[in-house]
Design a protein around this motif. Structure first.
Motif, PDB file in Angstrom:
ATOM      1  N   GLY A  83      -7.177   2.048  20.605  1.00  0.00           N
ATOM      2  CA  GLY A  83      -7.518   1.191  21.744  1.00  0.00           C
ATOM      3  C   GLY A  83      -8.347   0.003  21.311  1.00  0.00           C
ATOM      4  O   GLY A  83      -8.112  -1.132  21.721  1.00  0.00           O
ATOM      5  N   ARG A  84      -9.323   0.267  20.432  1.00  0.00           N
ATOM      6  CA  ARG A  84     -10.175  -0.837  19.957  1.00  0.00           C
ATOM      7  C   ARG A  84      -9.350  -1.851  19.186  1.00  0.00           C
ATOM      8  O   ARG A  84      -9.545  -3.063  19.297  1.00  0.00           O
ATOM      9  N   LYS A  85      -8.408  -1.324  18.393  1.00  0.00           N
ATOM     10  CA  LYS A  85      -7.541  -2.216  17.613  1.00  0.00           C
ATOM     11  C   LYS A  85      -6.810  -3.163  18.562  1.00  0.00           C
ATOM     12  O   LYS A  85      -6.742  -4.375  18.325  1.00  0.00           O
ATOM     13  N   LEU A  86      -6.297  -2.606  19.670  1.00  0.00           N
ATOM     14  CA  LEU A  86      -5.587  -3.460  20.638  1.00  0.00           C
ATOM     15  C   LEU A  86      -6.524  -4.486  21.272  1.00  0.00           C
ATOM     16  O   LEU A  86      -6.156  -5.641  21.460  1.00  0.00           O
ATOM     17  N   ILE A  87      -7.740  -4.060  21.599  1.00  0.00           N
ATOM     18  CA  ILE A  87      -8.696  -5.000  22.187  1.00  0.00           C
ATOM     19  C   ILE A  87      -8.914  -6.169  21.231  1.00  0.00           C
ATOM     20  O   ILE A  87      -8.876  -7.336  21.621  1.00  0.00           O
TER      21      ILE A  87
END
Lengths: 271, 633
Positions: free
Chosen positions: A86-90
């Motif tokens: 999720g952080r990667k996508l953010i």
């Protein structure tokens, strides 16, 4: 104060009831990345980068570490594959907005981001809201999040140069992607937002050295808030530099009048 | 509604009702002055019927009736009421006694209705209800399948009462439940009764109402009762219809809640796009206060409850409870993280109980008839009834109230009367932009409508929007439509919802324009799952549902768009063209006459041809062809 038993990334630790996960993690040396968090401001949980997983009872859920208050014994996982994904996508999504930010670039490397997936949006802001929250804390009336939905952006009222700005520069200082600029030109301080002048504040000229210095309105606010604690007290007609020099001279003169000589040691004591 | 009615409503001698028994006496008095056999004309003045001209019909009735005397003495009464439900056939008129139903009534029909039906008991066949595919008329409202198959508990007064006259509502029992709790029940009794009824929040999430009241009542400090009437889902109009047609049920429900949780302040947050609901409430609240049924010292019991109306400013996200409360406080309507719930710290940082319009409207019935009665409707886990706004490709568009657990096919075919134009059912979308598409009858033959079941198939109950979709609906376009709606309506503060919607919209637009790429569907799923788990509020955590549910059930259709560059439903214009099937074309020429750009040529009784270079794909020929010879390629 009630003490909670928390399992933080598999390690048993204790937390104070009401403490946020981010505070607990920092106490225990666990790093959680943040963009919109500042120790000076209330958390807003807007960037969502600090999202972690919490298991209270039996259901794991995603929560933001910056503002999730621990109230029960719980298990916290700050770096699971789901969280990292999720952080990667953010980061990927925000990099498409603001590719030049060194902070985001660093995170992009850490999280192995694919920067080709999303087309650039040619924006220069990650909408973390730090500047607007800092502004609210200082003057409360200059910058705010304007626009609805995906058109949200930082702006002054009616997109006009604001009359309320005191030129304190808090927005400039706090911006994590360094996209708000401040410059002192021709006797005025300008805050530059989205390449536009968001405010102009007149700068007074120092009666002693003739240089322009910090806005009077800002100094007044500082005086109001800090009161007697400020040494030397700010002065609306003399720049801080001259003010300090004058104070030093005054103290030196007093020392000379008392002891008749300037001494290295005595000067240090007086300071 | 009209100003004249507002002032004429309360006779000057109307004194405040000073005791709960006084309410019963007042009701008795009103009932005794009312002749049940005298003719009464009920004209629907809901939004749909108004748009179709029902206000003019009311005026005409007034004019004609004023010079009329039934039985030589009584002037027949006329009432303008809230939404009767069968909106697609408006303006609707019901004539009592006898429950006679007339549809599509125009000003020109009024004189005939008065002379024939009211004065001489003759029916006018032309205005009567005929089911689709049948010539036989149904004369009574209660015999029309659309009404007969419903269970109207919440909507029981709508269409029967004049919402601008509180006496009408009192005659039908309004405020008697409030009188009951004030005299015979403790606040805890009320909470227990509501909890026992297993009523769940009708706003969408289905949180147990009794539990919410209980947790709010347990808090210290000033407590607030808030009613969420910011109904913004495309295609939903249940709450608006309730407030416009029966405001007192909702107000009574709020007052009962206030008594139960120990509050004396209520706020009604109505969306500004419901001017009629706002107007009705601004008439209803002062009327209730004048009679001592709201405000200070209610029915002389010392209980105070003041309701204030607050209107929104057009933001969909303000239907989210924390954004609503921010908006009520005068701040920008943006949600806040709800790790501390509003029942603890909500409006003005005080404990606040927020429920939806329909939830409050359920309360008086539960108090009057008891939890056991309520549980006799619906299922074990979803009790009672639910009001749906049935719209889309269905014959009977309108408001329907059904018991929980009813079959979805029964709603669409039994009540809704099936799909028009001999098209096949492709799916039903529930829950608005936060919901999903249920692929009945093909992938899932049927489901029983309830909170759990809907969640199981990837949709939600939502506030009650129910959009029926036929075979001519493109599911990719449906997903794009909802994502585009949320793209505009998201508050924009948190990254996953804001950026996720920007990207999902970008990809879906690309796919519907024929520029979809390999991997787009997987990317949509990746972003969708991320948005749903990382977003801040309820809007964000359900924003991807329309995308995820359509991919889940209609992946083939997505593939057709991306790989074959075809839109099988014939909606995405760059991805299909019309052709005429020479084997079935009879050469009737209807398509040729319908075509606005003269792209169709052909001699009579010979196969027609479409000139693709001229065709603008307006669907006229496709919809018009009686032999379904215009086909999508």
């Amino acid at each position: 104060m009630k003490v909670l038993n928390i399992v933080l990334n598999g390690k048993a630790v204790t937390a104070k009831a009401g403490q946020t996960i981010l505070e607990l993690a920092r106490e225990n040396g666990v790093f959680i990345p943040t963009l919109c968090d500042s120790p000076a401001l209330e958390p807003a949980a807007m960037c969502r980068l600090c999202t972690v997983q919490v298991i209270e009872g039996n259901r794991p859920k995603f929560v933001t570490a910056c503002n999730f208050p621990l109230r029960r014994d719980a298990e916290v996982v700050t770096d699971s594959p789901e969280v990292r994904h999720g952080r990667k996508l953010i980061i990927e999504l925000l990099m498409a907005r603001c590719p030049t930010s060194p902070e985001l670039q660093r995170l992009a490397v850490d999280y192995g981001c694919d920067l080709e997936r999303f087309s650039p949006l040619n924006d220069d802001c990650v909408v973390c809201g730090l500047c607007t929250r800092a502004c609210e804390a200082v003057t409360g009336r200059t910058l705010s999040l304007a626009g609805r939905g995906t058109a949200i952006h930082v702006d002054t009222a009616f997109q006009k140069a604001s009359a309320f700005c005191i030129g304190c520069g808090a927005c400039v200082q706090i911006c994590p992607v360094k996209k708000i600029a401040m410059e002192d030109v021709d006797g005025e301080r300008r805050i530059i937002l989205h390449g536009r002048i968001a405010s102009r504040v007149k700068l007074p000229r120092c009666t002693s050295c003739g240089k322009y210095f910090g806005p009077v309105i800002d100094l007044n606010q500082v005086m109001e808030r800090m009161g007697e604690r400020l040494i030397p007290p700010p002065n609306a007609t003399i720049c801080p530099e001259c003010s300090r020099r004058n104070l030093a001279i005054k103290l030196g003169r007093r020392h000379f009048e008392q002891y008749g000589v300037f001494e290295e040691e005595g000067q240090a004591n007086a300071g | 509604m009209t100003e004249a009615i507002q002032t004429a409503i309360l006779p000057s001698e109307a004194a405040k009702i000073m005791s709960p028994e006084g309410l019963a006496l007042f009701r008795q008095e009103l009932l005794s002055g009312h002749d049940p056999n005298a003719p009464l004309v009920l004209v629907c003045c809901g939004t749909g019927c108004r748009a179709a001209g029902s206000v003019a019909v009311v005026d005409k009735f007034r004019q004609v009736l004023s010079g009329t005397a039934w039985n030589g003495k009584v002037v027949p009464m006329i009432k303008h009421t809230g939404c009767h439900g069968l909106c697609s056939r408006g303006p609707l008129v019901v004539i009592e006694p006898g429950d006679l139903f007339y549809q599509r009534v125009t000003v020109d029909d009024v004189e005939e209705i008065v002379n024939k039906t009211i004065l001489n008991n003759e029916t006018i066949a032309r205005l009567q209800y005929k089911p689709a595919n049948s010539k036989e008329v149904i004369s009574k409202t209660s015999d029309i399948p659309y009404y007969a198959k419903q269970t109207r508990l919440v909507l029981k007064n709508i269409g029967k009462v004049d919402p601008t006259d509180i006496r009408d509502s009192i005659m039908r029992g309004s405020y008697s439940a409030l009188a009951k709790v004030l005299t015979r029940m403790s606040p805890q009794d009320v909470i227990n009764e509501v909890a026992d009824s297993k009523l769940r929040g009708r706003g969408g999430a289905g949180f147990p109402t009794g539990l919410k009241w209980e947790s709010c009542a347990r808090q210290e400090g000033t407590r607030y009762v808030i009613c969420n009437a910011d109904e913004g889902d495309p295609g939903a109009f249940m709450d608006g219809a309730l407030l416009e047609g029966d405001p007192h049920s909702v107000l009574e429900g709020m007052a009962i809640c206030a008594y139960a949780i120990g509050s004396n302040r209520g706020y009604m947050y109505v969306r500004a796009e419901y001017p009629m609901a706002v107007k009705t409430l601004t008439i209803a609240i002062p009327q209730a206060e004048a009679l001592g049924l709201l405000g200070e010292n209610i029915m002389g019991t010392g209980f105070n409850f003041k309701v204030t109306i607050s209107t929104g400013a057009g933001a969909f996200v303000c239907g989210e409870s924390s954004a609503l409360m921010a908006s009520l406080e005068g701040k920008v309507g943006r949600p806040r993280p709800k790790y501390i719930r509003s029942v603890e710290k909500g409006f003005r940082d005080s404990p606040s109980n927020l429920n939806n319009v329909e939830t409050y409207a359920n309360i008086p019935g539960i108090i009057t008839n008891g939890a056991e009665w309520y549980k006799s409707y619906g299922t074990q886990r979803s009790s009672g009834t639910k009001v749906f706004a049935l719209t889309g490709n269905v014959n009977n568009i309108g408001l329907v109230e059904v018991p929980m657990g009813i079959s979805l096919m029964e709603i669409v075919f039994g009540i809704g009367g099936g799909i028009p134009n001999k098209r096949a059912l492709k799916g039903v979308q529930t829950g608005g932009p936060s919901g999903g598409c249920i692929p009945i009858p093909h992938t899932i033959p049927d489901i029983n409508v309830g909170y759990g079941k809907l969640a199981e198939v990837g949709s939600i109950m939502g506030s009650g929007g129910m959009i029926v979709m036929d075979e001519d609906t493109c599911m990719v376009e449906v997903a794009r439509y909802f994502v585009n709606f949320l793209f505009q309506e998201s508050c924009g503060q948190c990254t996953p919802c804001r950026e996720g919607l920007i990207r999902m919209r970008e990809i879906l637009t690309r796919i519907t324009q024929g520029q979809g790429k390999e991997g787009d569907i997987e990317l949509l799923e990746e972003i969708g799952n991320f948005t749903n788990s990382f977003s801040l509020c309820g809007l964000g955590t359900s924003a991807a549902n329309p995308v995820l549910s359509t991919i889940r059930y209609f992946r083939e259709e997505y593939n057709a768009h991306v790989r074959d560059k075809k839109c099988p439903a014939g909606v995405c214009k760059p991805l299909f063209h019309y052709e005429i099937n020479p084997e079935t074309c009879t050469g009737c020429g209807l398509c040729k006459s319908k075509c606005p750009v003269k792209a169709i040529s052909g001699e009579k009784k010979k196969t027609h041809v479409i000139d693709q270079s001229l065709c603008i794909k307006c669907m006229e020929c496709y919809k018009g062809c009686k032999f379904r010879s215009v086909i999508i390629k």
